[in-house]
Design a protein around this motif. Sequence first.
Motif, short mmCIF file in Angstrom:
data_model
loop_
_atom_site.label_atom_id
_atom_site.label_comp_id
_atom_site.label_asym_id
_atom_site.label_seq_id
_atom_site.Cartn_x
_atom_site.Cartn_y
_atom_site.Cartn_z
N ILE A 298 0.84 -1.19 0.00
CA ILE A 298 0.00 0.00 0.00
C ILE A 298 0.88 1.25 0.00
O ILE A 298 1.69 1.46 0.91
CB ILE A 298 -0.94 0.03 1.23
CG1 ILE A 298 -1.96 -1.11 1.16
CG2 ILE A 298 -1.67 1.38 1.31
CD1 ILE A 298 -2.85 -1.20 2.39
N ASP A 299 0.77 2.04 -1.03
CA ASP A 299 1.46 3.31 -1.11
C ASP A 299 0.74 4.18 -2.13
O ASP A 299 -0.30 3.79 -2.68
CB ASP A 299 2.95 3.12 -1.47
CG ASP A 299 3.16 2.42 -2.81
OD1 ASP A 299 2.22 2.38 -3.63
OD2 ASP A 299 4.27 1.92 -3.05
N GLU A 300 1.28 5.34 -2.36
CA GLU A 300 0.60 6.29 -3.25
C GLU A 300 0.39 5.71 -4.65
O GLU A 300 -0.64 5.94 -5.29
CB GLU A 300 1.43 7.59 -3.34
CG GLU A 300 0.74 8.69 -4.13
CD GLU A 300 1.53 9.99 -4.09
OE1 GLU A 300 1.19 10.90 -4.88
OE2 GLU A 300 2.48 10.09 -3.28
N LEU A 303 -2.54 2.89 -4.59
CA LEU A 303 -3.86 3.22 -4.05
C LEU A 303 -4.95 3.24 -5.12
O LEU A 303 -6.08 2.81 -4.87
CB LEU A 303 -3.81 4.56 -3.31
CG LEU A 303 -3.16 4.54 -1.92
CD1 LEU A 303 -3.10 5.94 -1.34
CD2 LEU A 303 -3.94 3.60 -0.99
N ASP A 322 -9.03 6.67 -0.12
CA ASP A 322 -8.20 5.65 -0.75
C ASP A 322 -7.59 4.67 0.25
O ASP A 322 -7.57 3.46 0.01
CB ASP A 322 -7.08 6.32 -1.56
CG ASP A 322 -7.61 6.99 -2.83
OD1 ASP A 322 -8.79 6.75 -3.17
OD2 ASP A 322 -6.84 7.73 -3.47
N ILE A 323 -7.07 5.19 1.35
CA ILE A 323 -6.45 4.32 2.34
C ILE A 323 -7.48 3.36 2.93
O ILE A 323 -7.23 2.16 3.08
CB ILE A 323 -5.79 5.14 3.47
CG1 ILE A 323 -4.59 5.93 2.92
CG2 ILE A 323 -5.36 4.23 4.61
CD1 ILE A 323 -3.41 5.07 2.53
N THR A 324 -8.65 3.89 3.25
CA THR A 324 -9.72 3.04 3.80
C THR A 324 -10.14 1.98 2.80
O THR A 324 -10.35 0.81 3.17
CB THR A 324 -10.93 3.91 4.19
OG1 THR A 324 -10.52 4.87 5.17
CG2 THR A 324 -12.04 3.05 4.77
N GLU A 327 -7.56 -0.87 2.70
CA GLU A 327 -7.66 -1.75 3.86
C GLU A 327 -8.94 -2.60 3.80
O GLU A 327 -8.91 -3.80 4.09
CB GLU A 327 -7.64 -0.94 5.14
CG GLU A 327 -7.70 -1.76 6.42
CD GLU A 327 -6.59 -2.81 6.52
OE1 GLU A 327 -6.88 -3.92 7.02
OE2 GLU A 327 -5.46 -2.52 6.10
#
Length: 391
Positions: A298-300, A303, A322-324, A327
């Motif tokens: 997970i990184d930019e 995403l 995006d992060i959510t 995950e």
Amino acid sequence: MFKQFVYDIGTKVYFGPIDKSSLGQEITRYGHKLFFIYQGDFIKQLGIYDLVISAGKEYGFEIVEFTKIQPNPRHSDVQEGIDLCRQEQCDVILVAGGGSAIDSAKAIASGVLIDAPIWDVVLGKYPVENSLPLLTISTVSATGSEMNFGAIISNLETKDKLGLRKPSQRPKATFLNPEYTYSVPQFQTACGSADILCHTLETYFSSDNCMFMLDTFMEGLVRTVIQYAPIAYTQPDNYEARANLMWAAPWAINDFLRYDKENNWTMHPIEHEISAYYDITHGLGLAIIMPRYLRHIIDEKSLKRFRNLGINAFGLSCENDDITLAEKTIEAIEAFCYEQLHLESHLSSLGIDNRYFDEMAAKLASDHGYFTSGYRKLSKQDIVQILNECL
């Protein structure tokens, strides 16, 4: 700019119940002395054995049988098959079974034409320029080996599990009857489905420019697996579920998805180290590795891939950030593998500890201390960390 490629799969597919005439005609198209490789008594229970014997009588080809097939196929068993095939001067191979049987058959098809130990061939010491013609009858939806030219062979003496990928090994014809998979146990159905999912995700997370068309195809494959694997798990004779999984398996790995991409896979090499040392079921190892590896990347840059996968394949809300979404996508994969398919979620549950992790990671990180051929450049320490998280 997309990578240039030529796509010529060369495998003729018969989907549905097998008729004797099609089988007999395909065999005699390529030879008249058949080396028949099959895996277990269930091939006889399914009626495949009698079908082949009957076709031999009607179409006039001789049959030599070979049944020494094990999961994570051993180079020593493959060598026995090569010696017998060469001794009997067979000129065409038919294999019935799952990925281990088909991979064994590919290595036999190549090794019989080379005067060298098969493990030296796997190591690349001898070139594979040709192989005996190979036909397959698949009985498990998993590796997709029935439509690609790769074979994975294990050497338990050296604790190595390596690939032998040669174009001449691609099957000439394959017979896919979903009814043959009705008797596949729940555990193998689950492991096979995890394998299909992982094949797709290995390619989906690519550092190359990706064709929108292929992205949507892969998202469709993921949707197919997560929809139909739980049905096949609980309703083993559900034809719709079995047919969808049987057709999804080869398309996840027959190179259709990969020819526009440069980088290779990562999760599979890591799992191959685990099963080389501990001889565990391949799909189970992948199910344990997948979420840990995906969290690691997970990184930019990734995403957007996670966002599209989560929304288009898992039906997650686009309102998530995006992060959510990344995950939640990984959590959906965990729920699929561990809750719906009831696979173990930790290596420690299989009696595996970390005593060989440094050794495994060192084999993978062979490019000046790094594994460089996958989606992300991984150091030896990165690989050890992923393995430790799998405990």
